[in-house]
Write a protein that holds these residues in place. Structure first.
Motif, mmCIF file in Angstrom:
data_model
loop_
_atom_site.group_PDB
_atom_site.id
_atom_site.type_symbol
_atom_site.label_atom_id
_atom_site.label_comp_id
_atom_site.label_asym_id
_atom_site.label_seq_id
_atom_site.Cartn_x
_atom_site.Cartn_y
_atom_site.Cartn_z
ATOM 1 N N THR A 49 0.875 -1.173 0.000
ATOM 2 C CA THR A 49 0.000 0.000 0.000
ATOM 3 C C THR A 49 0.915 1.227 0.000
ATOM 4 O O THR A 49 2.132 1.088 -0.068
ATOM 5 N N ASP A 50 0.333 2.404 0.120
ATOM 6 C CA ASP A 50 1.151 3.619 0.181
ATOM 7 C C ASP A 50 2.145 3.574 1.332
ATOM 8 O O ASP A 50 3.238 4.107 1.235
ATOM 9 N N GLU A 51 1.765 2.929 2.436
ATOM 10 C CA GLU A 51 2.586 2.955 3.647
ATOM 11 C C GLU A 51 3.209 1.620 4.013
ATOM 12 O O GLU A 51 4.222 1.575 4.694
ATOM 13 N N ILE A 52 2.603 0.540 3.589
ATOM 14 C CA ILE A 52 3.017 -0.790 4.052
ATOM 15 C C ILE A 52 3.745 -1.569 2.951
ATOM 16 O O ILE A 52 3.297 -1.630 1.820
ATOM 17 N N TRP A 53 4.875 -2.140 3.338
ATOM 18 C CA TRP A 53 5.686 -2.984 2.464
ATOM 19 C C TRP A 53 5.747 -4.375 3.072
ATOM 20 O O TRP A 53 5.392 -4.556 4.232
ATOM 21 N N GLU A 54 6.209 -5.355 2.293
ATOM 22 C CA GLU A 54 6.339 -6.692 2.851
ATOM 23 C C GLU A 54 7.665 -7.331 2.450
ATOM 24 O O GLU A 54 8.104 -7.225 1.311
ATOM 25 N N ARG A 65 5.430 -13.763 5.460
ATOM 26 C CA ARG A 65 5.409 -12.330 5.192
ATOM 27 C C ARG A 65 5.693 -11.566 6.475
ATOM 28 O O ARG A 65 5.166 -11.889 7.544
ATOM 29 N N LEU A 66 6.556 -10.558 6.344
ATOM 30 C CA LEU A 66 6.784 -9.603 7.425
ATOM 31 C C LEU A 66 6.366 -8.251 6.886
ATOM 32 O O LEU A 66 6.973 -7.754 5.935
ATOM 33 N N LEU A 67 5.323 -7.685 7.456
ATOM 34 C CA LEU A 67 4.863 -6.373 7.008
ATOM 35 C C LEU A 67 5.679 -5.302 7.710
ATOM 36 O O LEU A 67 6.014 -5.425 8.888
ATOM 37 N N ALA A 68 5.989 -4.264 6.948
ATOM 38 C CA ALA A 68 6.904 -3.240 7.450
ATOM 39 C C ALA A 68 6.507 -1.867 6.923
ATOM 40 O O ALA A 68 5.681 -1.752 6.024
ATOM 41 N N PHE A 69 7.120 -0.840 7.511
ATOM 42 C CA PHE A 69 6.921 0.540 7.044
ATOM 43 C C PHE A 69 8.238 1.283 7.185
ATOM 44 O O PHE A 69 9.152 0.842 7.881
ATOM 45 N N TRP A 70 8.332 2.405 6.496
ATOM 46 C CA TRP A 70 9.558 3.207 6.489
ATOM 47 C C TRP A 70 9.491 4.286 7.559
ATOM 48 O O TRP A 70 8.446 4.880 7.784
ATOM 49 N N ASP A 71 10.623 4.539 8.188
ATOM 50 C CA ASP A 71 10.773 5.667 9.107
ATOM 51 C C ASP A 71 11.947 6.492 8.587
ATOM 52 O O ASP A 71 13.100 6.093 8.712
ATOM 53 N N LYS A 72 11.618 7.631 7.980
ATOM 54 C CA LYS A 72 12.654 8.495 7.422
ATOM 55 C C LYS A 72 12.798 9.775 8.239
ATOM 56 O O LYS A 72 13.306 10.773 7.762
ATOM 57 N N SER A 73 12.349 9.728 9.498
ATOM 58 C CA SER A 73 12.381 10.928 10.335
ATOM 59 C C SER A 73 13.800 11.335 10.724
ATOM 60 O O SER A 73 14.076 12.502 10.945
ATOM 61 N N ASP A 74 14.701 10.367 10.800
ATOM 62 C CA ASP A 74 16.106 10.665 11.072
ATOM 63 C C ASP A 74 16.779 10.906 9.716
ATOM 64 O O ASP A 74 16.820 10.020 8.879
ATOM 65 N N LYS A 75 17.272 12.096 9.513
ATOM 66 C CA LYS A 75 17.828 12.465 8.202
ATOM 67 C C LYS A 75 19.084 11.663 7.833
ATOM 68 O O LYS A 75 19.416 11.534 6.668
ATOM 69 N N ILE A 81 10.858 -0.561 9.535
ATOM 70 C CA ILE A 81 10.374 -1.130 10.788
ATOM 71 C C ILE A 81 9.510 -2.354 10.482
ATOM 72 O O ILE A 81 8.463 -2.233 9.850
ATOM 73 N N CYS A 82 9.948 -3.526 10.909
ATOM 74 C CA CYS A 82 9.163 -4.756 10.737
ATOM 75 C C CYS A 82 8.136 -4.814 11.852
ATOM 76 O O CYS A 82 8.489 -4.892 13.024
ATOM 77 N N ALA A 83 6.870 -4.771 11.462
ATOM 78 C CA ALA A 83 5.798 -4.603 12.439
ATOM 79 C C ALA A 83 4.990 -5.866 12.719
ATOM 80 O O ALA A 83 4.482 -6.044 13.819
ATOM 81 N N HIS A 84 4.848 -6.725 11.708
ATOM 82 C CA HIS A 84 3.891 -7.822 11.850
ATOM 83 C C HIS A 84 4.298 -8.966 10.935
ATOM 84 O O HIS A 84 4.633 -8.742 9.777
ATOM 85 N N GLY A 85 4.286 -10.183 11.450
ATOM 86 C CA GLY A 85 4.628 -11.349 10.647
ATOM 87 C C GLY A 85 3.514 -12.370 10.643
ATOM 88 O O GLY A 85 2.778 -12.499 11.616
ATOM 89 N N PHE A 86 3.380 -13.081 9.529
ATOM 90 C CA PHE A 86 2.372 -14.134 9.431
ATOM 91 C C PHE A 86 2.722 -15.087 8.303
ATOM 92 O O PHE A 86 3.569 -14.789 7.456
ATOM 93 N N ILE A 98 -2.846 -6.250 6.996
ATOM 94 C CA ILE A 98 -2.403 -4.907 6.595
ATOM 95 C C ILE A 98 -2.875 -3.885 7.627
ATOM 96 O O ILE A 98 -2.113 -3.008 8.044
ATOM 97 N N GLU A 99 -4.122 -4.015 8.076
ATOM 98 C CA GLU A 99 -4.658 -3.097 9.088
ATOM 99 C C GLU A 99 -3.882 -3.209 10.398
ATOM 100 O O GLU A 99 -3.621 -2.207 11.058
ATOM 101 N N LYS A 100 -3.511 -4.431 10.760
ATOM 102 C CA LYS A 100 -2.732 -4.641 11.985
ATOM 103 C C LYS A 100 -1.383 -3.916 11.869
ATOM 104 O O LYS A 100 -0.948 -3.245 12.806
ATOM 105 N N ALA A 101 -0.738 -4.022 10.711
ATOM 106 C CA ALA A 101 0.550 -3.339 10.495
ATOM 107 C C ALA A 101 0.375 -1.821 10.546
ATOM 108 O O ALA A 101 1.214 -1.112 11.110
ATOM 109 N N LYS A 102 -0.731 -1.324 9.997
ATOM 110 C CA LYS A 102 -0.996 0.129 10.028
ATOM 111 C C LYS A 102 -1.209 0.612 11.463
ATOM 112 O O LYS A 102 -0.754 1.691 11.834
ATOM 113 N N LEU A 103 -1.898 -0.182 12.254
ATOM 114 C CA LEU A 103 -2.130 0.168 13.658
ATOM 115 C C LEU A 103 -0.805 0.212 14.430
ATOM 116 O O LEU A 103 -0.556 1.149 15.194
ATOM 117 N N ILE A 104 0.056 -0.776 14.193
ATOM 118 C CA ILE A 104 1.372 -0.795 14.837
ATOM 119 C C ILE A 104 2.189 0.416 14.381
ATOM 120 O O ILE A 104 2.872 1.052 15.185
#
Length: 114
Positions: A49-54, A65-75, A81-86, A98-104
């Motif tokens: 999705t726009d925010e979630i990668w696997e 599958r390990l669902l993850a998202f990007w944290d680019k706040s540190d320049k 960030i690996c958030a959820h596996g199944f 996907i919703e579980k990963a978004k919540l995390i």
């Protein structure tokens, strides 16, 4: 020498998921994650999705599958960030996972902003 494109942070939920698996399966998953850090291969790391990668691993007829998202706040450093596996049992990635990963992800950024 291959240069890492990002660092990986494994959250406790994923750590527990990996511990619950057969040792060879979890080793293969971690191997594929490391490989995804240095190569561009949608078979290993793909946008869902726009925010979630696997992170994707097929091992012994199972699709992990390990669902993850990007944290680019540190320049200086880009984190994935690996958030959820199944274990994937259907053709499409279940919306509930996907919703579980978004919540995390939301909890992660809420916590980071404090």
């Amino acid at each position: 020498m291959n240069v890492k494109k990002f660092e990986i942070v494994i959250l406790e939920t994923v750590r527990q998921f990996l511990k619950s698996l057969d040792k060879k399966a979890s080793t293969k998953i971690v191997f594929n994650m490391r490989k995804a850090q240095v190569t561009v291969d949608p078979e290993l790391f793909k946008k869902l999705t726009d925010e979630i990668w696997e992170f994707r691993t097929k091992y012994n007829k199972n699709y992990y599958r390990l669902l993850a998202f990007w944290d680019k706040s540190d320049k200086k450093e880009t984190l994935v960030i690996c958030a959820h596996g199944f274990i994937k049992k259907t053709k499409k990635t279940p919306k509930s996972d996907i919703e579980k990963a978004k919540l995390i992800m939301k909890k992660y950024f809420d916590h980071e902003s404090k």
